[in-house]
Design a protein around this motif. Structure first.
Motif, PDB file in Angstrom:
ATOM      1  N   MET A 135    -119.847  66.979 -24.633  1.00  0.00           N
ATOM      2  CA  MET A 135    -118.419  66.740 -24.875  1.00  0.00           C
ATOM      3  C   MET A 135    -117.838  67.860 -25.741  1.00  0.00           C
ATOM      4  N   GLU A 136    -116.756  68.431 -25.268  1.00  0.00           N
ATOM      5  CA  GLU A 136    -116.144  69.549 -25.986  1.00  0.00           C
ATOM      6  C   GLU A 136    -115.440  69.060 -27.242  1.00  0.00           C
ATOM      7  N   ARG A 137    -115.695  69.754 -28.354  1.00  0.00           N
ATOM      8  CA  ARG A 137    -115.070  69.384 -29.620  1.00  0.00           C
ATOM      9  C   ARG A 137    -113.621  69.874 -29.673  1.00  0.00           C
ATOM     10  N   GLU A 138    -112.818  69.160 -30.454  1.00  0.00           N
ATOM     11  CA  GLU A 138    -111.401  69.518 -30.586  1.00  0.00           C
ATOM     12  C   GLU A 138    -111.254  70.898 -31.221  1.00  0.00           C
ATOM     13  N   ARG A 139    -110.385  71.717 -30.647  1.00  0.00           N
ATOM     14  CA  ARG A 139    -110.067  73.028 -31.203  1.00  0.00           C
ATOM     15  C   ARG A 139    -109.126  72.820 -32.389  1.00  0.00           C
ATOM     16  N   VAL A 140    -109.510  73.329 -33.555  1.00  0.00           N
ATOM     17  CA  VAL A 140    -108.680  73.129 -34.746  1.00  0.00           C
ATOM     18  C   VAL A 140    -107.896  74.382 -35.116  1.00  0.00           C
ATOM     19  N   LEU A 141    -108.397  75.557 -34.717  1.00  0.00           N
ATOM     20  CA  LEU A 141    -107.722  76.808 -35.065  1.00  0.00           C
ATOM     21  C   LEU A 141    -107.886  77.801 -33.941  1.00  0.00           C
ATOM     22  N   GLU A 142    -106.770  78.467 -33.605  1.00  0.00           N
ATOM     23  CA  GLU A 142    -106.818  79.542 -32.620  1.00  0.00           C
ATOM     24  C   GLU A 142    -105.891  80.656 -33.080  1.00  0.00           C
ATOM     25  N   VAL A 143    -106.471  81.812 -33.346  1.00  0.00           N
ATOM     26  CA  VAL A 143    -105.709  83.008 -33.731  1.00  0.00           C
ATOM     27  C   VAL A 143    -105.815  84.007 -32.589  1.00  0.00           C
ATOM     28  N   LYS A 144    -104.681  84.507 -32.123  1.00  0.00           N
ATOM     29  CA  LYS A 144    -104.672  85.441 -30.998  1.00  0.00           C
ATOM     30  C   LYS A 144    -103.954  86.732 -31.380  1.00  0.00           C
ATOM     31  N   ASP A 145    -104.690  87.847 -31.329  1.00  0.00           N
ATOM     32  CA  ASP A 145    -104.132  89.192 -31.487  1.00  0.00           C
ATOM     33  C   ASP A 145    -103.247  89.325 -32.726  1.00  0.00           C
ATOM     34  N   ALA A 146    -103.679  88.730 -33.844  1.00  0.00           N
ATOM     35  CA  ALA A 146    -102.865  88.743 -35.066  1.00  0.00           C
ATOM     36  C   ALA A 146    -102.932  90.103 -35.751  1.00  0.00           C
ATOM     37  N   ALA A 147    -101.787  90.585 -36.194  1.00  0.00           N
ATOM     38  CA  ALA A 147    -101.713  91.875 -36.880  1.00  0.00           C
ATOM     39  C   ALA A 147    -100.720  91.791 -38.029  1.00  0.00           C
ATOM     40  N   LYS A 148    -101.074  92.435 -39.135  1.00  0.00           N
ATOM     41  CA  LYS A 148    -100.190  92.533 -40.286  1.00  0.00           C
ATOM     42  C   LYS A 148    -100.500  93.830 -41.009  1.00  0.00           C
ATOM     43  N   ARG A 149     -99.494  94.691 -41.163  1.00  0.00           N
ATOM     44  CA  ARG A 149     -99.687  95.982 -41.818  1.00  0.00           C
ATOM     45  C   ARG A 149     -98.798  96.068 -43.046  1.00  0.00           C
ATOM     46  N   PHE A 150     -99.372  96.478 -44.174  1.00  0.00           N
ATOM     47  CA  PHE A 150     -98.628  96.627 -45.416  1.00  0.00           C
ATOM     48  C   PHE A 150     -98.293  98.106 -45.643  1.00  0.00           C
ATOM     49  N   ARG A 151     -97.454  98.363 -46.628  1.00  0.00           N
ATOM     50  CA  ARG A 151     -97.010  99.728 -46.877  1.00  0.00           C
ATOM     51  C   ARG A 151     -98.141 100.661 -47.263  1.00  0.00           C
ATOM     52  N   ASN A 152     -99.190 100.110 -47.888  1.00  0.00           N
ATOM     53  CA  ASN A 152    -100.334 100.939 -48.278  1.00  0.00           C
ATOM     54  C   ASN A 152    -101.273 101.230 -47.107  1.00  0.00           C
ATOM     55  N   GLY A 153    -100.901 100.747 -45.929  1.00  0.00           N
ATOM     56  CA  GLY A 153    -101.698 101.000 -44.740  1.00  0.00           C
ATOM     57  C   GLY A 153    -102.755  99.956 -44.455  1.00  0.00           C
ATOM     58  N   ARG A 154    -102.998  99.079 -45.415  1.00  0.00           N
ATOM     59  CA  ARG A 154    -104.004  98.045 -45.210  1.00  0.00           C
ATOM     60  C   ARG A 154    -103.414  96.858 -44.449  1.00  0.00           C
ATOM     61  N   GLY A 155    -104.303  95.987 -44.009  1.00  0.00           N
ATOM     62  CA  GLY A 155    -103.878  94.791 -43.288  1.00  0.00           C
ATOM     63  C   GLY A 155    -104.915  94.445 -42.241  1.00  0.00           C
ATOM     64  N   ILE A 156    -104.484  93.765 -41.198  1.00  0.00           N
ATOM     65  CA  ILE A 156    -105.376  93.424 -40.093  1.00  0.00           C
ATOM     66  C   ILE A 156    -104.707  93.830 -38.784  1.00  0.00           C
ATOM     67  N   LYS A 157    -105.527  94.020 -37.760  1.00  0.00           N
ATOM     68  CA  LYS A 157    -104.973  94.439 -36.473  1.00  0.00           C
ATOM     69  C   LYS A 157    -105.761  93.825 -35.325  1.00  0.00           C
ATOM     70  N   GLY A 158    -105.051  93.136 -34.466  1.00  0.00           N
ATOM     71  CA  GLY A 158    -105.639  92.584 -33.258  1.00  0.00           C
ATOM     72  C   GLY A 158    -106.744  91.576 -33.470  1.00  0.00           C
TER      73      GLY A 158
END
Length: 247
Positions: free
Chosen positions: A1-24
Motif C-alpha cells: 500500500m502506497e503511503r501518503e505523500r506529505v511533501l513534494e518540491v519541484k524545481d525550486a530555486a532561490k538566489r540571493f544577492r551574494n550569489g548563494r541559494g538553491i537551484k532546481g
C-alpha cells in the motif's frame, strides 16, 4: 500500500544577492520517512527548509504539502507541519510548560492537555515546572521539538537538531524521532552535519552542494556494501568539486 505523500518540491530555486541559494531542487517525502539533508556550510540547506515552510518565496518552482500548493493555500498546507528552523529558542525565565503554553497561542484549537502530551513525547514531562534557563542544550532542543509537535503535525522540519549536543543528547533526540516516525507515522526532514549519527536514523537522504541536490535516494539503495554514509557523502562532494573545476 502506497503511503501518503506529505511533501513534494519541484524545481525550486532561490538566489540571493551574494550569489548563494538553491537551484532546481526537487524532492519528495511520504508518511514515516526520515529524510536527512546533508551538505557543507552555505550549500543551501536552511534556504531549502525556509522555502518549504514559507519563510521565503522561491524564484521559481513549487512546494506542495499534503497535496496543497503552499503558494496559494499556505495556512491549510502548513496546518499539518511543525518546524524548528535555525535555533532552539526558549524564554529562560519561564518553565517548560509555560514556554509551550505561549507557543500554543500560534495554533488555533490547541487543548491544554496537548501541552502535557507534547512534553511526554519528548521526555520532558518530569521537568515541566522547571525554568528553561536551567536546562542543558539537549533539553532545550527537546523543548523546541515539543513546540514543533504541539499541533499534532504529520511532517516535522528540523534544522540541525543535534548541533552542539553531547553523545547522550544526540541519542535522546534520535530515539525520539525514530519512535515518532515509527509509532505515529510522522515524516521528518532534518538538516544536519552529524552524518555518522544521522546514518542510524534516516531511511532517505539528499546531498546539497553549491545549491544543487547532487544525490538523493533511499539509504539502502544508494550505499555500496561496506560503505558508510560519511564515506559516500565525502566521495560525492569531492566528485562535484572536481566536475565544477573542469566545467
Amino acid at each position: 500500500m502506497e503511503r501518503e505523500r506529505v511533501l513534494e518540491v519541484k524545481d525550486a530555486a532561490k538566489r540571493f544577492r551574494n550569489g548563494r541559494g538553491i537551484k532546481g531542487v526537487s524532492l519528495e517525502l511520504s508518511r514515516g520517512d526520515v529524510y536527512g539533508l546533508f551538505g557543507p556550510n552555505g550549500a543551501g540547506k536552511t534556504t531549502l527548509l525556509k522555502l518549504i515552510t514559507g519563510l521565503i518565496r522561491p524564484d521559481r518552482g513549487t512546494v506542495h504539502l499534503f497535496g496543497k500548493p503552499a503558494a496559494t493555500r499556505f495556512e491549510e498546507a502548513m496546518s499539518r507541519v511543525g518546524c524548528v528552523i535555525e535555533s532552539a529558542d526558549a524564554y529562560e525565565f519561564m518553565s517548560a510548560y509555560d514556554n509551550l503554553k505561549l507557543a500554543a497561542r500560534f495554533y488555533p484549537g490547541i487543548a491544554a492537555g496537548r501541552i502535557d502530551q507534547a512534553l511526554e513525547e519528548v521526555g520532558l514531562a518530569p521537568y515541566k515546572k522547571e525554568k528553561a534557563g536551567g536546562f542543558s542544550l539537549g533539553m532545550k532542543q527537546r523543548l523546541a521539538l515539543a513546540a514543533a509537535l504541539l499541533p499534532g503535525p504529520e511532517l516535522v522540519i528540523l534544522d540541525e537538531p543535534t548541533n552542539g549536543l553531547d553523545i547522550e543528547g544526540m541519542v535522546d533526540i534520535r530515539r525520539t524521532i525514530e519512535r515518532l516516525a515509527r509509532e505515529q507515522g510522522i515524516a521528518f526532514i532534518i538538516s544536519s552535519h552529524m552524518i555518522g549519527d544521522m546514518e542510524k536514523l534516516v531511511n532517505r537522504f539528499g546531498i546539497l552542494q553549491g545549491g544543487e541536490l547532487i544525490r538523493q535516494e533511499r539509504l539502502q539503495d544508494l550505499l555500496p556494501e561496506g560503505t558508510t554514509l560519511e564515506q559516500y557523502y565525502m566521495a560525492q562532494i569531492q566528485s562535484k568539486k572536481e566536475a565544477d573545476a573542469y566545467a
